[in-house]
Design a protein around this motif. Structure first.
Motif, short mmCIF file in Angstrom:
data_model
loop_
_atom_site.label_atom_id
_atom_site.label_comp_id
_atom_site.label_asym_id
_atom_site.label_seq_id
_atom_site.Cartn_x
_atom_site.Cartn_y
_atom_site.Cartn_z
N CYS A 1 -12.20 49.90 50.26
CA CYS A 1 -12.60 50.14 48.86
C CYS A 1 -14.05 49.75 48.61
O CYS A 1 -14.56 49.93 47.49
N GLN A 2 -14.70 49.19 49.63
CA GLN A 2 -16.11 48.82 49.52
C GLN A 2 -16.37 47.83 48.39
O GLN A 2 -17.38 47.91 47.70
N LEU A 3 -15.46 46.89 48.21
CA LEU A 3 -15.64 45.87 47.18
C LEU A 3 -16.41 44.68 47.74
O LEU A 3 -16.21 44.29 48.89
N ARG A 4 -17.25 44.13 46.91
CA ARG A 4 -17.97 42.90 47.28
C ARG A 4 -17.03 41.72 47.14
O ARG A 4 -15.98 41.80 46.52
N ARG A 5 -17.49 40.58 47.68
CA ARG A 5 -16.66 39.37 47.61
C ARG A 5 -16.27 39.03 46.18
O ARG A 5 -15.10 38.80 45.87
N GLY A 6 -17.28 38.99 45.27
CA GLY A 6 -16.99 38.61 43.90
C GLY A 6 -16.07 39.60 43.20
O GLY A 6 -15.26 39.21 42.36
N GLU A 7 -16.18 40.88 43.56
CA GLU A 7 -15.33 41.90 42.96
C GLU A 7 -13.89 41.76 43.42
O GLU A 7 -12.95 41.93 42.63
N VAL A 8 -13.70 41.44 44.69
CA VAL A 8 -12.34 41.22 45.21
C VAL A 8 -11.70 40.04 44.47
O VAL A 8 -10.55 40.11 44.02
N GLY B 1 1.96 37.95 35.50
CA GLY B 1 1.09 38.14 34.34
C GLY B 1 0.03 39.20 34.60
O GLY B 1 -0.44 39.37 35.73
N ARG B 2 -0.36 39.92 33.53
CA ARG B 2 -1.31 41.01 33.72
C ARG B 2 -2.67 40.50 34.20
O ARG B 2 -3.42 41.25 34.85
N THR B 3 -3.01 39.25 33.90
CA THR B 3 -4.31 38.70 34.33
C THR B 3 -4.19 37.86 35.60
O THR B 3 -5.14 37.18 35.98
N ALA B 4 -3.04 37.91 36.25
CA ALA B 4 -2.88 37.15 37.49
C ALA B 4 -3.87 37.65 38.53
O ALA B 4 -4.02 38.86 38.73
N PRO B 5 -4.58 36.74 39.24
CA PRO B 5 -5.54 37.17 40.25
C PRO B 5 -4.85 37.86 41.42
O PRO B 5 -3.82 37.38 41.91
N VAL B 6 -5.41 38.97 41.86
CA VAL B 6 -4.84 39.69 42.99
C VAL B 6 -5.09 38.94 44.29
O VAL B 6 -4.24 38.91 45.18
N SER C 1 -16.92 40.72 52.46
CA SER C 1 -17.94 41.70 52.15
C SER C 1 -17.58 43.00 52.83
O SER C 1 -16.88 43.02 53.84
N SER C 2 -18.07 44.11 52.27
CA SER C 2 -17.75 45.40 52.83
C SER C 2 -18.51 45.63 54.13
O SER C 2 -17.97 46.14 55.10
N ARG C 3 -19.79 45.24 54.17
CA ARG C 3 -20.56 45.36 55.40
C ARG C 3 -20.39 44.09 56.21
O ARG C 3 -20.56 42.99 55.70
N GLY C 4 -20.06 44.23 57.46
CA GLY C 4 -19.87 43.06 58.30
C GLY C 4 -18.69 42.24 57.89
O GLY C 4 -18.71 41.01 57.95
N CYS C 5 -17.62 42.89 57.43
CA CYS C 5 -16.48 42.13 56.90
C CYS C 5 -15.86 41.25 57.98
O CYS C 5 -15.31 40.20 57.67
#
Length: 365
Positions: free
Chosen positions: A248-255, A320-325, A348-352
């Protein structure tokens, strides 16, 4: 008393007046060029009286002479100017340590060039560069004494420092960042009138610490087989982060900012849409908005991770709907500049492979 003595006495006291107070001390009063009456006051604008009449008369003579020379100012204005001059003199002698600390406090509360407040993680990074690389060589130096020669010498010293991440690296990865922060501070000092001109020294070129000259961008991209291997190697409940980063090409903070309601399923849970609405700051652990409007986005979850995502949500995520994934895990990591930092699980997406593999080691607990 003779006529001449009386005339002389009247002439000496013809300007201003003296009177004896109940305290037996003498008060001097005079009328200024502005036709206002003033009593003697100290340089810091406090009432001034005299033990001897002659001292009071001598003070009056001094004020009269200043008026004759055109140098007189109303007492309040004279005090204001003296204080301003003293503050200017003190500012000219401010050290880099004092000014840098004030600058760090200022940038934490004032908008940057784009009109937005700097993120806490940005301020934290600047503070680390100041304290770890600039305070020792410049801290006790007066800001007004920092010139091109001194900055050039510091740049040479910073470039020559060995890397704390890789012993045989040709570059340390911190010189450019440290010099950039120094330039921001010095530019502010020029605007504040503490530094005559900006030192003319280029910022060192930034080069990778982790890679040698034979490295190519393709080396950063994990193959599907490597992604699957890493997924199996990472302990639960953090495995799904590998797939978010790789597919999904998500960054660390986005995950780490994902919440249950950000994943919207179709009726039979065979397909899902992923919404990126926030991120978690890796330094402070706080949820914040994406860095830009384009950071807010949605995407279809790739079919190859649908089953694993469904299992993860059912087994490892709160209802809960706001539970962290993906739950963040506290860890102590080394920044590129070698300083310790409390952080959350990093992906990270690059060099994960490198990012997840290095940051999950020793993070349990």
């Amino acid at each position: 008393m003779t006529r001449n003595d009386t005339t002389a006495r009247q002439r000496r006291e013809a300007w201003g007046s003296l009177r004896r107070l109940p305290s037996k001390r003498w008060q001097a009063r005079y009328t200024g060029p502005d036709d206002k009456t003033y009593s003697a006051r100290t340089e810091d604008d406090k009432p001034l009286t005299f033990l001897a009449k002659g001292d009071a008369r001598e003070w009056l003579n001094g004020v009269h002479a200043a008026i004759s020379r055109g140098e007189w100012l109303p007492p309040a204005e004279a005090v204001r100017r003296r204080r301003a001059a003293a503050e200017a003199a003190a500012a000219r002698d401010v050290t880099f340590r004092e000014y840098a600390e004030r600058w760090l406090e200022r940038i934490a509360t004032e908008p940057g060039k784009g009109g937005k407040l700097r993120r806490p993680g940005t301020v934290l990074a600047y503070r680390g560069r100041v304290r770890n690389y600039l305070m020792a060589p410049l801290g006790d130096m007066k800001v007004r004494e920092i010139d091109t020669e001194r900055v050039r010498t510091l740049v040479i010293e910073l470039v020559a420092m060995p890397s704390v991440l890789k012993e045989d690296a040709k570059h340390n990865g911190i010189a450019g960042d440290a010099v950039d922060v120094l330039k921001m501070i010095l530019r502010a000092a020029v605007r504040d009138g503490l530094l005559g001109k900006m030192p003319d020294v280029p910022t060192p070129t930034r080069k990778s610490v982790r890679h040698d000259d034979s490295h190519t961008p393709e080396d950063d991209v994990a193959t599907p087989t490597q992604v699957d291997a890493l997924y199996e190697a990472v302990p639960q409940p953090w495995r799904i982060a590998v797939l978010f980063a790789a597919w999904c090409q998500l960054r660390r903070g986005e995950v780490l900012g994902l919440q249950r309601h950000d994943i919207v399923w179709n009726s039979d849970r065979t397909a899902a849409t992923l919404y990126v609405r926030r991120q978690k700051n890796g330094s402070t652990g706080k949820l914040t908005d994406p860095k830009s409007d384009s950071g807010r986005r949605s995407m279809a979850v790739p079919p190859l991770m649908i089953e694993r995502l469904r299992e993860h949500l059912d087994q490892h995520v709160g209802r809960g709907r706001t539970a962290p994934v993906v739950r963040g895990v506290a860890s102590t990591c080394r920044r590129r500049d070698g300083t310790a930092s409390g952080r959350v699980l990093g992906v990270s997406s690059r060099g994960c492979l490198t990012a997840i593999g290095s940051t999950t080691c020793g993070t349990q607990g």
